[in-house]
Design a protein around this motif. Structure first.
Motif, PDB file in Angstrom:
ATOM      1  N   ASP B   3       0.846  -1.206   0.000  1.00 35.36           N
ATOM      2  CA  ASP B   3       0.000   0.000   0.000  1.00 35.36           C
ATOM      3  C   ASP B   3       0.874   1.247   0.000  1.00 35.36           C
ATOM      4  N   GLY B   4       0.256   2.381  -0.231  1.00 35.84           N
ATOM      5  CA  GLY B   4       1.002   3.641  -0.221  1.00 35.84           C
ATOM      6  C   GLY B   4       1.786   3.825  -1.501  1.00 35.84           C
ATOM      7  N   LEU B   5       2.475   4.960  -1.556  1.00 36.98           N
ATOM      8  CA  LEU B   5       3.221   5.309  -2.760  1.00 36.98           C
ATOM      9  C   LEU B   5       4.711   5.247  -2.479  1.00 36.98           C
ATOM     10  N   ALA B   6       5.486   4.981  -3.532  1.00 33.83           N
ATOM     11  CA  ALA B   6       6.937   5.002  -3.376  1.00 33.83           C
ATOM     12  C   ALA B   6       7.403   6.443  -3.238  1.00 33.83           C
ATOM     13  N   VAL B   7       6.927   7.277  -4.154  1.00 36.06           N
ATOM     14  CA  VAL B   7       7.307   8.686  -4.133  1.00 36.06           C
ATOM     15  C   VAL B   7       6.090   9.530  -4.461  1.00 36.06           C
ATOM     16  N   GLU B  33       7.386   0.609  -9.638  1.00 35.88           N
ATOM     17  CA  GLU B  33       7.100   1.137 -10.959  1.00 35.88           C
ATOM     18  C   GLU B  33       8.386   1.577 -11.671  1.00 35.88           C
ATOM     19  N   PHE B  34       8.387   1.454 -12.997  1.00 32.85           N
ATOM     20  CA  PHE B  34       9.432   2.061 -13.813  1.00 32.85           C
ATOM     21  C   PHE B  34       8.817   3.331 -14.378  1.00 32.85           C
ATOM     22  N   PHE B  35       9.179   4.449 -13.758  1.00 34.94           N
ATOM     23  CA  PHE B  35       8.517   5.713 -14.056  1.00 34.94           C
ATOM     24  C   PHE B  35       9.506   6.642 -14.752  1.00 34.94           C
ATOM     25  N   LEU B 158      15.312   4.037  -6.951  1.00 33.58           N
ATOM     26  CA  LEU B 158      16.537   4.315  -7.686  1.00 33.58           C
ATOM     27  C   LEU B 158      16.263   5.441  -8.673  1.00 33.58           C
ATOM     28  N   LEU B 159      17.103   6.473  -8.618  1.00 30.88           N
ATOM     29  CA  LEU B 159      16.941   7.621  -9.502  1.00 30.88           C
ATOM     30  C   LEU B 159      17.993   7.526 -10.600  1.00 30.88           C
ATOM     31  N   LEU B 160      17.568   7.619 -11.845  1.00 25.09           N
ATOM     32  CA  LEU B 160      18.512   7.498 -12.954  1.00 25.09           C
ATOM     33  C   LEU B 160      18.425   8.738 -13.845  1.00 25.09           C
ATOM     34  N   ILE B 191      13.005   5.726 -11.055  1.00 21.10           N
ATOM     35  CA  ILE B 191      12.571   6.993 -11.654  1.00 21.10           C
ATOM     36  C   ILE B 191      13.659   7.382 -12.643  1.00 21.10           C
ATOM     37  N   TYR B 192      13.255   7.462 -13.888  1.00 23.35           N
ATOM     38  CA  TYR B 192      14.205   7.499 -14.993  1.00 23.35           C
ATOM     39  C   TYR B 192      14.028   8.780 -15.790  1.00 23.35           C
ATOM     40  N   VAL B 193      15.087   9.579 -15.847  1.00 23.43           N
ATOM     41  CA  VAL B 193      15.008  10.836 -16.598  1.00 23.43           C
ATOM     42  C   VAL B 193      15.590  10.626 -17.984  1.00 23.43           C
TER      43      VAL B 193
END
Lengths: 289, 366
Positions: B3-7, B33-35, B158-160, B191-193
């Protein structure tokens, strides 16, 4: 000519080297060689040298009087280097973290004192530090903060102060050069990997700035060890360094061979210090990041 | 955690002096998620990522990671790790030391560090490279070290930051697949930029399209592509035709007049506009069928049919690209897959009929 080069390929390289080699020979190797030869001769009665081989000069450098001066000079140079590092690193770090425009201004500000002759700047310190008539002691006494003049002059303190003042930029510039090139994303990566500011410094900034620290330390240590203007003026004639003794041998005592021998021993010490320094930092660390 | 959100980002604003880099961005990113944050350079995507990482602090708004408000927490106290654009590997450390760095800072025991570093390097197929220096590795290998260095800490997120940007095309394609597989394997929220729309479409579970500090649209890749809600999104993602005109008739199936006697039905992409206001009809080149005048469109569904004249034919191997003039000054691009050999059915100057399904045409605000 072309055929000659084809036959002896090295010839072209030697010819190209010739101007630089001539320059080095006339201004570096030849004088050094003369000094080396003199150090093995005997002194003439009224200066100059007598062409008589002797090892006496080198033996004399280990007389306790001279040897203790060597040690003291070494100590003063080491303390000077350490203080320069302590002051210079934060300064270099501060400058390197300013916006580019500010950086050039600050570096310029660092260099401005050097537009004035070193001798004059050292005499300026003399006016500040002199025991009874120096500006600092006079001011403090007239303000009633102290009733006896502070021992600011004619001692190791004054010499070290003068040397630190004189050589600080030589410490700051190489450190600044390495810090400026330091990729800021490395610092972010370290802090992203749970390193606090002090850990970021210890594990990333410091090891990567070591090449600059080593270069800066050598640039301060070597001239400090051989200094003679600063101890001559701020040492007040009481506190001497090896540089003063050498210059005295040439100018006052007219003992050129002994002065030459002292010079060579000092060069050997410097070379040794340099080697130890380079050994203490691995080749990897000396590699630029 | 199910439950809840990652970010979660709540109306996050970031200003640098006069310049607003991020303007009231709100996002909800699910666990696992791959966001992707997708947009052109300078759109605020990297700043958004840096705000989550803690390298920048928001001017206003809240950032919540794993249910916890981040406030002004420094990066080293956040449960996230970053893979930097140029990897930012420590040049004075070996690969293994690089990977071990985060664990050492967290004071994990020596034995565990050795074990986890080994596992992480295995995970990115660099098991034997531990004693090398980053400089001795290729770009692709450095990229993997950066991944291992972040993943070994088992971050919540993980921030990319454009992690494949510095690689050549072929390696890039290979790494895209590998990254996606890796993400599914470890189950960590990514989270992928990126500024590469194709990369975002192939890898992401969901995409947020950003421009000028705003998030324009958040959705599944096919949603973003098929149902762009703004002109910017339609233009940025893939190729599209824009036919400018005025709203002729409102209603769920609206009509837009692109010329005096060319009135085309289409669906609204966003709120309805009043009749007479200017609007744009967007239609993807591959959705258009090109046929000779006497051919009828397929009978299933409702089609829009417009006559035109072929102005340009370009053979592209897998497909052929036609430019068809509808009326003077209005052209549209049509892409036809080359199902048969030498499939160049139409020549420049041919009169043709264009057909597309009504629902493929979208009316966007000007």
């Amino acid at each position: 000519m072309q055929r000659l080069f084809a036959r002896y390929p090295a010839l072209r390289a030697w010819l190209l080297l010739l101007p630089a080699a001539t320059w080095l020979f006339i201004f570096f190797i030849a004088p050094l060689f003369i000094v080396l030869v003199y150090s093995f001769l005997e002194r003439g009665t009224y200066g100059g040298v007598v062409w008589q081989f002797s090892l006496e000069n080198f033996r004399r450098t280990f007389d306790s009087l001279y040897f203790s001066t060597f040690l003291r000079s070494f100590y003063i140079a080491a303390v000077t280097t350490f203080i320069c590092l302590l002051l210079g690193f934060p300064l270099a770090y501060y400058i390197s973290t300013r916006p580019p425009q500010r950086r050039s201004t600050l570096i310029l500000a660092l260099m401005i004192p050097f537009w004035t002759n070193f001798l004059i700047r050292t005499y300026a310190w003399l006016t500040l530090l002199r025991t009874n008539t120096g500006l600092i002691n006079v001011s403090l006494m007239s303000l009633g903060i102290i009733d006896k003049p502070l021992p600011l002059f004619g001692n190791d303190f004054a010499i070290i102060l003068g040397l630190v003042y004189g050589w600080l930029p030589d410490m700051v510039l190489p450190i600044y050069a390495t810090l400026e090139r330091l990729d800021t994303s490395l610092l972010e990566a370290a802090s992203d990997l749970y390193a606090s500011s002090s850990k970021v410094f210890r594990r990333v900034i410091w090891p990567l700035s070591l090449p600059g620290v080593v270069a800066g330390s050598m640039l301060v240590f070597i001239p400090s060890l051989g200094a003679f203007v600063t101890p001559a003026i701020l040492g007040g004639g009481k506190s001497l360094m090896i540089g003063n003794i050498i210059s005295n041998q040439f100018l006052a005592a007219h003992d050129w061979p002994f002065g030459s021998a002292l010079s060579f021993v000092m060069m050997a010490v410097m070379l040794l210090a340099t080697l130890i320094y380079f050994r203490s930092t691995t080749s990897e660390e000396r590699m630029q990041p | 955690m199910s439950d809840g959100l990652a970010v979660e980002l709540r109306q996050v604003v970031k200003r640098f002096g006069e310049v607003t880099a991020v303007e009231s961005v709100s996002l909800q990113i699910q666990h696992g998620e791959f966001f992707s944050l997708l947009g052109p350079s300078g759109c605020g995507k990297t700043t958004t990522l840096r705000l989550i990482a803690g390298f920048e602090m928001p001017t206003s708004g809240d950032i919540i990671i794993n249910g916890e408000m981040q406030g002004h927490l420094p990066p080293y106290q956040r449960p996230v790790n970053t893979v930097f654009q140029h990897y930012a590997l420590f040049p004075h450390m070996t690969v293994a030391q690089n990977v071990a760095f985060g664990l050492e800072m967290k004071k994990v025991s020596k034995d565990e560090i050795t074990r986890r570093v080994g596992e992480a390097l295995e995970l990115v197929h660099l098991g034997k490279m531990g004693s090398r220096r980053p400089k001795q590795l290729s770009g692709g290998q450095q990229q993997r070290v950066a991944l291992a260095r972040a993943l070994v800490n088992r971050p919540k997120v993980l921030l990319l930051d454009e992690p494949l940007g510095a690689l050549d095309l072929k390696l890039r394609k290979a790494m895209q697949g590998e990254l996606k597989a890796l993400q599914e394997q470890v189950g960590i929220t990514f989270i992928y930029v990126t500024h590469d729309q194709e990369e975002a479409l192939t890898m992401s579970d969901r995409i947020a399209v950003m421009s000028a500090g705003h998030v324009f649209q958040v959705g599944f890749p096919e949603d973003i592509y098929e149902n762009p809600n703004t002109r910017f999104v339609a233009d940025f993602i893939g190729e599209t035709n824009f036919l400018h005109g005025t709203v002729h008739r409102r209603g769920p199936l609206a009509e837009i007049a692109i010329a005096e006697n060319v009135i085309l039905p289409a669906r609204w992409a966003s709120d309805e506009l009043p009749a007479g206001s200017s609007a744009t009809l967007s239609i993807r080149p591959e959705k258009i069928l090109i046929a000779s005048g006497d051919e009828k469109p397929p009978s299933d569904g409702e089609f829009v049919s417009v006559p035109g004249q072929v102005a340009e034919v370009v053979y592209l191997g897998t497909d052929t690209r036609y430019v068809v003039r509808i009326v003077d000054g209005v052209q549209t691009v049509v892409r036809v897959q080359n199902l048969e050999m030498g499939n160049k059915r139409f020549k420049v100057g041919d009169a043709v009929m264009l057909h597309w399904r009504v629902e493929h045409g979208r009316i966007l605000k000007e």
